[in-house]
Design an enzyme around this catalytic site. Structure first.
Site, short mmCIF file in Angstrom:
data_model
loop_
_atom_site.label_atom_id
_atom_site.label_comp_id
_atom_site.label_asym_id
_atom_site.label_seq_id
_atom_site.Cartn_x
_atom_site.Cartn_y
_atom_site.Cartn_z
N GLY A 1 0.11 4.27 -5.07
CA GLY A 1 -0.31 3.74 -3.57
C GLY A 1 -1.36 2.52 -4.05
N GLY B 1 -7.52 1.79 -2.75
CA GLY B 1 -8.28 2.27 -1.57
C GLY B 1 -7.79 2.99 -0.60
N GLY C 1 -7.05 6.29 -0.75
CA GLY C 1 -7.42 7.61 -0.96
C GLY C 1 -6.68 8.42 -1.89
N GLU D 1 -8.89 -24.80 14.45
CA GLU D 1 -8.69 -23.45 15.12
C GLU D 1 -8.04 -23.31 16.57
OE1 GLU D 1 -9.19 -21.04 13.07
OE2 GLU D 1 -10.14 -22.07 11.48
N ASP E 1 -3.86 -21.76 4.88
CA ASP E 1 -2.83 -21.67 6.06
C ASP E 1 -1.51 -22.28 5.05
OD1 ASP E 1 -4.70 -21.10 7.71
OD2 ASP E 1 -4.74 -23.30 8.47
P1 ADP Z 1 -7.95 5.19 -4.45
O1 ADP Z 1 -8.18 6.13 -5.32
O2 ADP Z 1 -6.64 5.05 -4.00
O3 ADP Z 1 -8.30 3.43 -4.72
P2 ADP Z 1 -10.45 6.25 -3.02
O4 ADP Z 1 -9.61 7.67 -2.98
O5 ADP Z 1 -11.17 6.19 -3.93
O6 ADP Z 1 -9.16 5.16 -2.98
O7 ADP Z 1 -10.71 6.15 -1.51
C1 ADP Z 1 -12.18 5.41 -1.30
C2 ADP Z 1 -12.68 5.67 -0.26
O8 ADP Z 1 -12.06 5.18 1.00
C3 ADP Z 1 -13.02 7.11 0.00
O9 ADP Z 1 -14.07 7.65 -0.74
C4 ADP Z 1 -12.91 7.33 1.43
O10 ADP Z 1 -14.19 7.23 1.71
C5 ADP Z 1 -12.18 5.97 2.04
N1 ADP Z 1 -10.79 6.82 2.22
C6 ADP Z 1 -9.64 6.11 1.54
N2 ADP Z 1 -8.70 6.78 2.51
C7 ADP Z 1 -9.16 7.61 3.23
C8 ADP Z 1 -8.47 8.66 4.22
N3 ADP Z 1 -7.04 8.59 4.28
N4 ADP Z 1 -9.23 9.17 4.83
C9 ADP Z 1 -10.58 9.29 4.71
N5 ADP Z 1 -11.26 8.18 3.94
C10 ADP Z 1 -10.48 7.55 3.33
ZN ZN Z 2 -6.47 -22.76 9.61
#
Ligand code: ADP
Ligand code: ZN
Ligand code: MG
Length: 625
Positions: free
Chosen positions: A216, A219, A221, A438, A514
């Protein structure tokens, strides 16, 4: 000791060391060397001699300086000055003033030594001695083994494979800490149950997945989910990042893999988590340049995954945002045979993630997280966590002890567009330009049916470089975009530039982003979505990297590529004309709103709609192509 306490005690320790250094400087050092030596110029020295303010003079033959002590008003002070060459009557002057003088080497040696000891020796002793003690204490408190350090152990200590692999015996993260992502959790639940009771699966003769691949965008999770699996099953968590393997010297990466699995074998059942697995697991034939080290590491990984005794309960979890580049050998059954998508959260998911993180901060009662979730389509879990944190930081900056709706709203913008840049002051002329630009976007958006209503328009510059922007909110989440919607979007993107053209009969550089987005969307329509009459539903390119950016590489003949460019151009140009037509028809409103925005700098969607809808018989008006 949990992480927080550990950090606190380290911070406390650092403060202590600094305090000691300051104290040594302030009190002990002057006592050792007498007073601080004050540098004066030669003329001051002469006039002090003449004024009988000098007690003793010591000439340092080594570096031709004069060290002297004062008397009278200056009693107890020590001064230093450089000898002025050619001053031949200094001796008689000193004699006249009745000063004792010598030409010995000043005995600074012992003082110097003491001084060095005080200034550097003591603090160093504290730092290392204290560090040692702290380390010991940490280790002692790890009697219950929350963190086992392998491969040599200890801070700054490297094991035989050249890196430390740390296993957390208890990650402390559970599925409750992961909001949304229900499908991923469902898939992982089986692994949890396997790790809890491997015997049960063994008894029936079932083979369980040795590896699962979390796939995925960044960020979402993935790391968090892997930790949660270990936490749910209460098993140790070995974590290593793919890039750590690759940075090694030749042969070390492979050794590290071997080491890792050896330790995992000892601690089974456990989780071995390999983050960014694409860095080691890249397709072996890809590209012309081969990386022997990486291949060796990958081969070792494959061997280990085949070799370990699965009945003990070792599960390897990999994470990547580039699954397309992975070597097929990694994906065959018995290795990472399970592929678990971890997607960007939808509206409900975003709300859940916001609520989860909001739980940790103090909030005004009755805050509306729904609006925030709606205004952040495409945001990852990490972005959302960041939004909550930014809001809390802002509340502190504002001297409040609770997070308000306004904090949240502002932090959405900070995360999307960057901090407000106070230092950039737009001239009135530029402000006017940005305001028209804008409002141009906003009017085209408001007129077109099916476009998300405007939530906020601002001409306050942002650190990201945006001089202003129009924020749109999705009314409802939708997963499909119709051709009409795509065309409308392009027209909205053209709205800014079109306003510049109509009003100023000139164009600015402000529309670059844009234009880029409009062109990209038009290109995707033609090459990926089959939305052009010219080519119809034919894929003209392949998407290389779905999770990082979804641009396609063309897979067509040169002649076709030329025609694609033409079609893309036609689409953007016709949307541009639509935008111009809409703005011409609403020129009065454009002037009125732009002036209003120029004065107010930020206006809300409601304000915009109020002014826009006032005696406007053009609204609502279906868009015509
Ligand atoms: P990835 O490994 O997919 O890049 P991470 O697991 O390191 O992402 O996620 C980074 C942070 O984002 C986590 O520590 C958490 O705080 C937040 N986060 C991401 N997804 C979720 C989720 N589904 N629920 C709660 N917190 C999340
Ligand atoms: Zn613009
Ligand atoms: Mg990660």
């Amino acid at each position: 000791m949990d992480d927080k306490k550990k950090r606190q005690s380290i911070i406390l320790y650092v403060i202590l060391v600094i305090a000691i250094v300051v104290a040594v400087r302030a009190f002990i050092y002057p006592a050792v060397t007498g007073n601080q030596v004050q540098n004066v110029d030669y003329s001051t020295f002469i006039s002090m001699v003449d004024d009988h303010e000098v007690d003793q003079v010591q000439y340092n033959t080594d570096n031709s300086t004069i060290l002297f002590t004062g008397k009278g008003d200056e009693a107890g002070k020590t001064f230093q000055t450089n000898v002025f060459p050619g001053d031949t009557d200094l001796v008689s002057r000193l004699e006249d003033a009745g000063v004792t003088f010598t030409a010995e080497l000043p005995d600074a040696g012992s003082n110097m030594l003491l001084y060095l000891l005080m200034m550097w020796g003591l603090p160093l002793l504290f730092i290392f001695g204290g560090g040692y003690l702290l380390n010991r204490q940490l280790k002692k408190s790890m009697g219950d083994d929350p963190t086992m350090t392998f491969g040599g152990g200890g801070i700054g200590n490297f094991g035989k494979s050249g890196a430390k692999v740390v296993a957390q015996s208890e990650t402390g993260v559970t599925f409750k800490d992961v909001a949304g992502e229900d499908e991923a959790k469902d898939s992982l639940a089986e692994i949890v149950s396997f790790l809890e009771k491997p015997q049960r699966y063994e008894a029936i003769g079932a083979k369980l997945p040795r590896g699962a691949l979390l796939v995925g965008p960044p960020g979402t999770g993935k790391t968090l989910l892997a930790k949660a699996v270990a936490g749910e099953a209460h098993v140790p968590f070995f974590s290593i990042s793919g890039s750590e393997f690759v940075e090694m010297f030749v042969g070390r990466g492979a050794a590290k893999v071997r080491d890792l699995f050896k330790q995992a074998n000892e601690k089974a059942p456990c989780i071995v988590f390999i983050d960014e697995i694409d860095t080691v697991g890249k397709r072996r034939d890809a590209g012309l340049t081969t990386n022997d080290e990486r291949e060796q590491t990958l081969n070792q990984l494959l061997t280990e995954m085949d070799g370990f005794d699965n009945h003990k309960g070792i599960v390897v979890i990999g994470a990547t945002n580039r699954p397309d580049t992975l070597d097929p050998a990694l994906l065959r059954p018995g290795r990472f045979d399970r592929r678990i998508p971890v997607e960007l959260p939808d509206l409900a998911g975003r709300k859940a993630i916001l609520a989860l993180h909001a739980h940790d901060v103090k909030m005004d009662p009755g805050l509306d997280l729904d609006v925030i979730a709606r205004s952040t389509p495409g945001a990852s879990g990490a972005d959302l966590a960041n939004i909550i944190n930014e809001a809390a930081l802002r509340a502190v900056r504002m001297g409040r002890n609770r997070v308000s709706q306004e904090d949240l709203q502002e932090s959405v913008e900070v995360v999307i567009a960057g901090e407000q840049r106070k230092s950039t002051v737009l001239s009135e002329k530029e402000k006017k330009l940005v305001a028209y630009h804008e409002i141009g976007h906003a009017i085209v958006a408001a007129i077109q049916r099916g476009e998300a209503p405007v939530q906020k328009i601002t001409i306050v510059p942002r650190t990201s470089g945006a001089l202003g922007y129009t924020m749109q909110v999705e009314e409802d989440e939708h997963f499909l975009t119709t051709k009409t919607e795509a065309l409308n979007q392009i027209a909205v993107l053209c709205g800014g530039r079109s306003a510049e053209e109509i009003i100023f009969h000139d164009v600015t550089t402000g529309a670059a982003n844009d234009i880029e987005r409009a062109t990209q969307l038009a290109r995707n329509m033609v090459t990926q979505y089959g939305m052009s009459d010219e080519f119809g539903p034919v894929a003209l390119g392949t998407v290389q990297n779905r999770y990082l950016n979804s641009t396609a590489t063309l897979t067509v003949a040169d002649g076709t590529a030329e025609r694609i460019d033409q079609v893309v151009h036609d689409i953007v140009e016709s949307c541009h004309q639509t935008a111009i037509r809409i703005l011409r028809e609403n020129q009065f409103k454009l002037h009125e709103l732009a002036r209003y925005l120029q004065v107010k700098e930020t206006i809300t969607g409601e304000e915009f709609m109020r002014i826009f809808a006032r005696d406007n018989d053009l609204l609502p008006k279906p868009a015509q192509d």
